[in-house]
Design an enzyme around this catalytic site. Structure first.
Site, PDB file in Angstrom:
ATOM      1  CG  HIS A   1      -1.286   1.380   1.363  1.00 33.36           C
ATOM      2  ND1 HIS A   1      -2.558   1.319   0.795  1.00 33.36           N
ATOM      3  CD2 HIS A   1      -1.699   2.406   1.419  1.00 33.36           C
ATOM      4  CE1 HIS A   1      -3.193   2.260   0.833  1.00 33.36           C
ATOM      5  NE2 HIS A   1      -2.829   3.220   1.762  1.00 33.36           N
TER       6      HIS A   1
ATOM      7  CG  ASP B   1     -12.364   3.491   6.829  1.00 36.96           C
ATOM      8  OD1 ASP B   1     -11.646   4.154   7.400  1.00 36.96           O
ATOM      9  OD2 ASP B   1     -11.594   3.089   5.337  1.00 36.96           O
TER      10      ASP B   1
ATOM     11  NE  ARG C   1     -11.051  10.082  10.229  1.00 38.50           N
ATOM     12  CZ  ARG C   1      -9.394   9.278  10.056  1.00 38.50           C
ATOM     13  NH1 ARG C   1      -9.761   8.217   9.552  1.00 38.50           N
ATOM     14  NH2 ARG C   1      -9.137   9.641   9.581  1.00 38.50           N
TER      15      ARG C   1
ATOM     16  CB  SER D   1      -8.936   4.800   8.103  1.00 43.51           C
ATOM     17  OG  SER D   1      -8.914   4.882   6.658  1.00 43.51           O
TER      18      SER D   1
ATOM     19  CE  LYS E   1      -8.749   2.351   3.980  1.00 39.17           C
ATOM     20  NZ  LYS E   1      -9.491   4.045   3.826  1.00 39.17           N
TER      21      LYS E   1
HETATM   22  N1  URA Z   1      -6.598   7.005   4.065  1.00 41.35           N
HETATM   23  C1  URA Z   1      -6.978   6.559   4.140  1.00 41.35           C
HETATM   24  O1  URA Z   1      -7.493   5.447   4.128  1.00 41.35           O
HETATM   25  N2  URA Z   1      -7.563   6.928   5.993  1.00 41.35           N
HETATM   26  C2  URA Z   1      -7.307   7.554   6.038  1.00 41.35           C
HETATM   27  O2  URA Z   1      -8.318   7.663   6.818  1.00 41.35           O
HETATM   28  C3  URA Z   1      -6.123   7.950   5.514  1.00 41.35           C
HETATM   29  C4  URA Z   1      -5.928   8.134   4.461  1.00 41.35           C
END
Ligand code: URA
Ligand code: CA
Length: 436
Positions: free
Chosen positions: A82, A161, A168, A183, A187
């Site tokens: 990632h 999320d 957020r 977060s 994923k």
């Molecule tokens: N990227 C994400 O996937 N989540 C976040 O909280 C910030 C950046």
């Protein structure tokens, strides 16, 4: 359990249990806990932080909030990579075939998404015929057979999320390490990763503008991963200028081909070899990072990496002859050079602004509804530290519109030239592994 009590305890800096965190995440996902309470909770986390255990529990609560991808029918350790943002980041296109060539299974689920250029899927669709519309069964079969396949995002992964991130965004609580780290990690884990390599970018073009913040985020994600039994490592890499030369979809496919041949930009190649070594190592295909790197250098040298890329494209309907003849990729109608206005050394290339210029050309999506022009984008002819003479081309603009005056101005203001010699920036600042 009452949400108000949990908000109050977090506000007062206390630690919540796994049960309490599950209560919050399940309640919020199901719409039982309202946005205003979740906003207050996120703000309490912003000021009071979370312990390592709370971060791990939050991550797994979000993983469990929706569907999970089951990759258990794929042989071997599935290592996912990632990158946190960046501009013109061609690493995914290179790394997939590169590590697959040494036997690491690459089972990539990818999206389109918003941004300066398209997502991995958009880029791959620059190859005529290539499709990610394959069934789950085909996907598994292809990964087992060729060690690499890419499928479009489907299923309702980490709904908690999605909902929390959107909240957020409008409550000034995006920028806090425990919430960002959980977060991102939720994923990756929901997408089936057994092990994770993170590329945390720092610099003007990145989410984390300074090195200390980037290190803190990387350490937080590595700790979460290792606390939930997913071996995780991170590299902190430079985004003070775009990586490689190409920013644009077909242009990045060509750049990936060049790099798999060993003829790509040196910074892109180096980052791919570093991240790739970690992937190979975590997949247990090499005993040391050095051995892993040697294996990757060898498959570039002997052509296997390029061959794997061809096999991968063919298996998903793509015309693999683009690899030997990249002029078969979509081409822009106009190629316009941007001449330097003075002699000197390039001292900065603001990645963000370059990315925005590429997006205005049509390389990326400003909104979900925009369509991408796969052919257009920018190719940097100079990078930080390079010397330039007045009239040298700084950037080649690949455009399907003749008038690019505004874009030229945008790029000029993003590139600084100084008379004094300038050093090229460090590419890899640090490596983060588990705290023991
Ligand atoms: N990227 C994400 O996937 N989540 C976040 O909280 C910030 C950046
Ligand atoms: Ca690039």
């Amino acid at each position: 359990m009452r949400m108000v009590d949990l908000i109050q305890r977090k506000r007062d800096g206390q630690t919540l249990s796994a049960d309490e965190i599950n209560f919050i995440i399940n309640g919020y996902t199901d719409g039982i806990i309202p946005d205003y309470q979740m906003s207050a909770f996120a703000m309490a986390v912003y000021f009071k932080d979370m312990s390592d255990q709370e971060r791990a529990d939050l991550t797994m609560a979000m993983v469990e909030s929706g569907e999970k991808i089951d990759l258990s029918n794929i042989f071997g350790i599935k290592v996912d990579k990632h990158s946190t943002g960046g501009v013109g980041d061609t690493t995914t296109l290179v790394l997939g075939p590169l590590v697959a060539s040494v036997g690491v299974p690459v089972a990539k689920m990818s999206g389109r998404g918003l941004g300066h250029t398209g997502g991995t899927i958009d880029k791959l669709e620059a190859v005529p015929g290539f499709t990610v519309e394959i069934t789950n069964e085909e996907f598994v079969k292809l990964v087992n057979q060729n060690k690499i396949a890419v499928i479009g995002q489907s299923g309702n992964l980490t709904p908690a999320d999605k909902k929390l991130y959107a909240l957020r965004d409008v409550t000034a609580t995006v920028n806090t390490i425990p919430l960002i780290a959980s977060s991102i990690m939720s994923k990756k884990i929901a997408a089936g990763a057994d092990a994770i390599v993170l590329d945390v970018k720092t610099g003007a073009g990145a989410f984390m503008k300074n090195l200390d913040e980037a290190k803190e985020l990387a350490q937080a994600m590595v700790d979460i991963g290792n606390n939930v039994n997913r071996k995780t490592m991170a590299v902190i890499s430079d985004m003070s200028q775009p990586l490689g030369f190409a920013i644009g979809n077909a242009l990045e496919v060509k750049e990936a081909i060049d790099t798999l041949k060993g003829e790509g930009p040196k910074d892109l190649e180096e980052l791919c070899l570093t991240l790739g070594s970690y992937m190979v190592y975590l997949a247990n295909k090499a005993d040391t990072l050095e051995a892993a790197r040697n294996m990757l250098e060898e498959v570039i040298r002997n052509g296997n990496a390029l061959e794997t890329f061809k096999t991968f494209l063919r298996a998903q309907g793509g015309d693999d002859s683009v690899v030997d003849d990249p002029s078969k990729l979509p081409q822009a109608q106009y190629k316009i050079e941007l001449p330097a206005k003075e002699d000197g050394y390039v001292s900065s290339i603001v990645a963000d602004s370059i990315g925005t210029a590429a997006m205005i050309l049509g390389a990326g999506r400003a909104t979900k509804e925009s369509t991408i022009d796969l052919a257009v984008g920018l190719v940097l002819n100079k990078k930080i530290g390079d010397s330039v003479k007045k009239g040298d081309s700084l950037v080649t603009i690949h455009s399907n519109q003749e008038d690019v005056e505004q874009i030229k101005e945008k790029i000029y203001s993003a590139i600084q030239i100084e008379s004094n010699k300038v050093k090229s920036p460090i590419l890899i600042y640090d490596t983060i592994t588990a705290t023991t």
